[in-house]
Design a protein around this motif. Structure first.
Motif, PDB file in Angstrom:
ATOM      1  N   TYR A 143     -10.122  40.379 105.036  1.00 55.39           N
ATOM      2  CA  TYR A 143      -9.434  39.170 104.580  1.00 55.39           C
ATOM      3  C   TYR A 143      -8.061  38.994 105.224  1.00 55.39           C
ATOM      4  O   TYR A 143      -7.655  37.878 105.546  1.00 55.39           O
ATOM      5  N   HIS A 144      -7.343  40.087 105.387  1.00 55.07           N
ATOM      6  CA  HIS A 144      -6.001  39.957 105.965  1.00 55.07           C
ATOM      7  C   HIS A 144      -6.090  39.475 107.405  1.00 55.07           C
ATOM      8  O   HIS A 144      -5.248  38.703 107.870  1.00 55.07           O
ATOM      9  N   GLU A 145      -7.155  39.911 108.127  1.00 57.17           N
ATOM     10  CA  GLU A 145      -7.324  39.453 109.500  1.00 57.17           C
ATOM     11  C   GLU A 145      -7.667  37.959 109.532  1.00 57.17           C
ATOM     12  O   GLU A 145      -7.222  37.223 110.417  1.00 57.17           O
ATOM     13  N   VAL A 146      -8.476  37.545 108.559  1.00 55.52           N
ATOM     14  CA  VAL A 146      -8.835  36.133 108.479  1.00 55.52           C
ATOM     15  C   VAL A 146      -7.594  35.284 108.234  1.00 55.52           C
ATOM     16  O   VAL A 146      -7.392  34.231 108.865  1.00 55.52           O
ATOM     17  N   LEU A 147      -6.736  35.732 107.325  1.00 50.47           N
ATOM     18  CA  LEU A 147      -5.509  34.988 107.038  1.00 50.47           C
ATOM     19  C   LEU A 147      -4.562  34.997 108.230  1.00 50.47           C
ATOM     20  O   LEU A 147      -3.936  33.972 108.553  1.00 50.47           O
ATOM     21  N   TYR A 154       1.974  38.418 106.507  1.00 49.80           N
ATOM     22  CA  TYR A 154       2.090  39.235 105.294  1.00 49.80           C
ATOM     23  C   TYR A 154       3.270  38.798 104.440  1.00 49.80           C
ATOM     24  O   TYR A 154       3.265  38.936 103.207  1.00 49.80           O
ATOM     25  N   SER A 155       4.297  38.298 105.099  1.00 56.44           N
ATOM     26  CA  SER A 155       5.525  37.927 104.389  1.00 56.44           C
ATOM     27  C   SER A 155       5.377  36.646 103.586  1.00 56.44           C
ATOM     28  O   SER A 155       6.228  36.325 102.755  1.00 56.44           O
ATOM     29  N   ASP A 156       4.315  35.928 103.816  1.00 58.01           N
ATOM     30  CA  ASP A 156       4.113  34.675 103.074  1.00 58.01           C
ATOM     31  C   ASP A 156       3.963  34.999 101.588  1.00 58.01           C
ATOM     32  O   ASP A 156       3.187  35.874 101.209  1.00 58.01           O
ATOM     33  N   PHE A 159       0.396  35.218 100.262  1.00 53.59           N
ATOM     34  CA  PHE A 159      -0.579  36.018 100.998  1.00 53.59           C
ATOM     35  C   PHE A 159      -1.499  36.793 100.043  1.00 53.59           C
ATOM     36  O   PHE A 159      -2.720  36.799 100.185  1.00 53.59           O
ATOM     37  N   GLY A 160      -0.914  37.440  99.053  1.00 52.64           N
ATOM     38  CA  GLY A 160      -1.702  38.243  98.104  1.00 52.64           C
ATOM     39  C   GLY A 160      -2.642  37.384  97.274  1.00 52.64           C
ATOM     40  O   GLY A 160      -3.811  37.747  97.043  1.00 52.64           O
ATOM     41  N   GLN A 167     -11.453  37.045  98.561  1.00 50.30           N
ATOM     42  CA  GLN A 167     -12.289  38.124  98.012  1.00 50.30           C
ATOM     43  C   GLN A 167     -13.275  37.566  96.985  1.00 50.30           C
ATOM     44  O   GLN A 167     -14.450  37.969  96.941  1.00 50.30           O
ATOM     45  N   LYS A 168     -12.827  36.589  96.192  1.00 50.93           N
ATOM     46  CA  LYS A 168     -13.689  36.002  95.161  1.00 50.93           C
ATOM     47  C   LYS A 168     -14.852  35.234  95.800  1.00 50.93           C
ATOM     48  O   LYS A 168     -15.977  35.255  95.281  1.00 50.93           O
TER      49      LYS A 168
END
Length: 641
Positions: A143-147, A154-156, A159-160, A167-168
């Motif tokens: 997911y982090h790569e997709v974002l 990450y600083s956005d 992001f979390g 994930q859902k």
């Protein structure tokens, strides 16, 4: 029947790998892109999406090409998907876009900001925050790569949150769905189950299921069959699928129970051959019915099944009859109509008649056929005038009298032009007329009298208007005596006054009885002959008033209620609801599934069958016009007579 909760993705994989296939009785995939979007939205939000119904069988069942490319073939007997095709196929299309059979991909995106699933426009498709759902459903998506690929660092601060939402979406593949496995080796039982499952949409009949099964096995089959049905329609002899399939099944050697046409032993070559025979046989039969029997259109038949015996016989004779056989076959047609031969146990009767046609010949064959069609009557028992009491325009006798008027070239009372079943001029269309106008007699006499067959005659619409509400003593002086005689009006002028109305009915019943006796090849009624009370099958128990319209005219308000299979009707009996279809032209009723299923020559015949099936310990006789309800209006069936 087994019930288990299975992961959605495992069911999709089973479909893609050929472990689950689509049986030929299934319709094609019909969902649109918004339907697919809404399915994923429901899964994302945890809403129920229904169960899958699988059929497990040891039979070799014909199945159709799925809307997905099934790469592998199961080495074991596959499971057949009875319910859930639209949902499972939609999931497969999004999960494995390359498997969509037509190659036109579904572009389903997830807007991580609004938690909405989107079928993007050309402009929206360029938005990096609309993520391909197919990407998110893959097993090891990061997911982090997709974002990050969408430009989200990450600083956005979101992001979390957006990671959780992605994930859902991915977790849809882990959601469980109820899977019901129905185990049976009875194809008809499963077809019945399938028909019940499809109550929510366009109701499917057994004929629909068999046609679709044939189409799955014979690539040009549906187009070929539909083209012939259009030909029948154009010739004013449209027949329902059930009757045509019964004939096809008999010609294929599988019996009149046409569900057997979809057995594994009937291959494409056999289906083609049987259908070609069916077309040839029906052309023979329709030419015979029109030419020899003076039946101009199929609506005049008491049942479409009446075409099957002439079709079988003429097919086996290559369209040729021996001297005298045409008259005997015509007598059988009229007898089968008169006594509603196919109101019950249609398949069993047709199977027996097919065996007779193959095993008997000459006069013995026709004697056996006519005896069977006569029902409880003895073969040469003449109709008595009393047999016409409490018979109305819905009774088969009415249609036979109409045929007799056409055969006798009866002429219109005002124009002196021979009546025609299909005139070009609308004012010359045949209507049935109350000889003693209803407006004049209904206050003085019972409905059973003034609405009976003995008070009906066939005239054109313009003549009906000319007569209006005048009594016979007034208007018959303007009509040539031969015109009245052609429609069996008593000669005695004394019978045309209001006070002699019951005597008029009695005298005309005597004439009509002998018209029918002549058509049916029965002896003439003799005054001194004793009447056999048990000969006549039970009639409707309640009289329904008729409007003065054409014998099988269907008004605009009724046409609006018609679906492809007829007017949807239902009945509730013993706490059970039964759905059926009513054909206003032929006044036949078809119960497509469940207790009493079958095709019936009248609403009462269908009502009797349903009552017998649900409660065999009571007298089943029912008046069908008040037993059935028109589903669209909530009114009794008699409301659209």
């Amino acid at each position: 029947m087994g019930l288990a909760n299975e992961k959605i993705i495992s069911q999709v994989e089973d479909l893609l790998n050929g472990r689950v296939v689509i049986p030929s009785i299934q319709r094609d995939f019909v969902w649109m892109r918004p339907d697919v979007r809404d399915l994923f939205d429901s899964l994302y939000r945890g809403y129920p999406v229904g169960a899958l119904l699988l059929w497990k069988t040891s039979l070799t069942v014909p199945f159709k090409t799925a809307a997905v490319v099934q790469v592998d073939k199961s080495v074991n007997q596959p499971l057949y998907l009875l319910d859930g095709q639209q949902r499972l196929t939609s999931l497969a299309w999004v999960y494995r876009p390359e498997t969509k059979a037509d190659g036109r991909l579904i572009d389903l995106r997830f807007d991580v900001r609004t938690e909405e699933f989107v079928n993007p426009s050309a402009v929206q498709s360029k938005d990096p925050m609309l993520f391909h759902v197919s990407t998110l459903l893959q097993e090891n998506v990061q997911y982090h790569e997709v974002l990050k690929a969408a430009g989200v660092e990450y600083s956005d601060p979101d992001f979390g949150l957006w990671m959780q939402r992605l994930q859902k979406v991915h977790d849809i593949r882990r959601q469980e769905i109820a899977v019901i496995t129905y185990e049976s080796d009875d194809y008809e039982e499963v077809a019945e189950l399938f028909a019940r499952l499809n109550k929510g949409g366009r109701r499917l009949s057994k004929g629909d299921l068999v046609y679709s099964a044939i189409a799955a096995r014979w690539s040009e089959g549906l187009d070929t069959m539909d083209a012939f049905h259009r030909e029948l329609q154009d010739s004013n002899f449209a027949l329902n699928r059930e009757a045509v399939l019964r004939l096809m099944s008999l010609l294929a050697g599988t019996g009149a129970h046409h569900i057997k046409l979809i057995g594994a032993d009937v291959d494409e070559a056999a289906l083609k051959e049987a259908w070609q025979a069916t077309e040839r046989a029906l052309r023979f039969a329709i030419d015979f019915l029109k030419g020899e029997c003076s039946i101009p259109r199929s609506e005049i038949l008491s049942s479409p099944n009446v075409t099957i015996v002439p079709a079988l016989l003429l097919y086996h004779r290559d369209g040729k009859l021996r001297p005298g056989e045409a008259q005997l076959l015509r007598r059988w047609v009229y007898t089968a109509m008169a006594f509603s031969h196919y109101s019950l146990q249609v398949e069993g009767k047709l199977d027996a008649e097919a065996r007779l046609i193959k095993s008997r010949g000459g006069e013995d064959l026709f004697a056996q056929l006519i005896r069977r069609a006569s029902g409880t009557r003895s073969l040469d028992s003449a109709l008595h005038p009393r047999d016409l009491e409490q018979k109305y325009s819905t009774h088969p006798f009415f249609k036979l009298l109409y045929i007799a008027a056409l055969r006798g070239t009866a002429r219109d009372w005002a124009t002196n032009i021979a009546i025609s079943d299909q005139p070009m001029n609308s004012s010359a269309k045949i209507e049935f007329h109350h000889v003693f106008p209803r407006a004049r007699v209904q206050a003085a006499y019972a409905k059973e009298e003034w609405n009976s067959l003995a008070n009906l005659a066939f005239i054109t619409g313009q003549t009906n208007k000319m007569i209006s509400s005048r009594l016979p003593a007034e208007y018959m002086t303007e009509i040539a005596p031969e015109r009245l005689s052609e429609q069996w009006i008593p000669d005695d002028p004394e019978l045309r006054s209001m006070d002699r109305f019951p005597d008029f009915l009695a005298a005309r019943r005597r004439r009509l009885a002998n018209v029918l006796n002549e058509l049916l090849g029965l002896p003439a009624y003799a005054e001194q002959a004793a009447h056999r009370e048990t000969d006549e099958p039970a009639a409707d128990e309640e009289l329904i008033v008729e409007d003065p319209a054409a014998p099988t005219l269907v008004g605009a308000e009724v046409r609006e209620l018609r679906t492809e299979h007829g007017v949807e009707i239902h009945a509730v009996y013993e706490g059970r609801r039964a759905d059926a279809y009513y054909d206003p032209s032929s006044r036949t009723v078809t119960i497509p599934s469940g207790p009493g299923r079958g095709a019936y020559d009248s609403p009462s015949g269908a009502a009797v069958a349903l009552v017998q099936a649900l409660n065999p310990h009571v007298n089943p006789n029912r008046n069908g016009w008040s037993f059935w309800t028109v589903t669209a209006t909530g009114k009794l069936l008699q409301s659209i007579r």
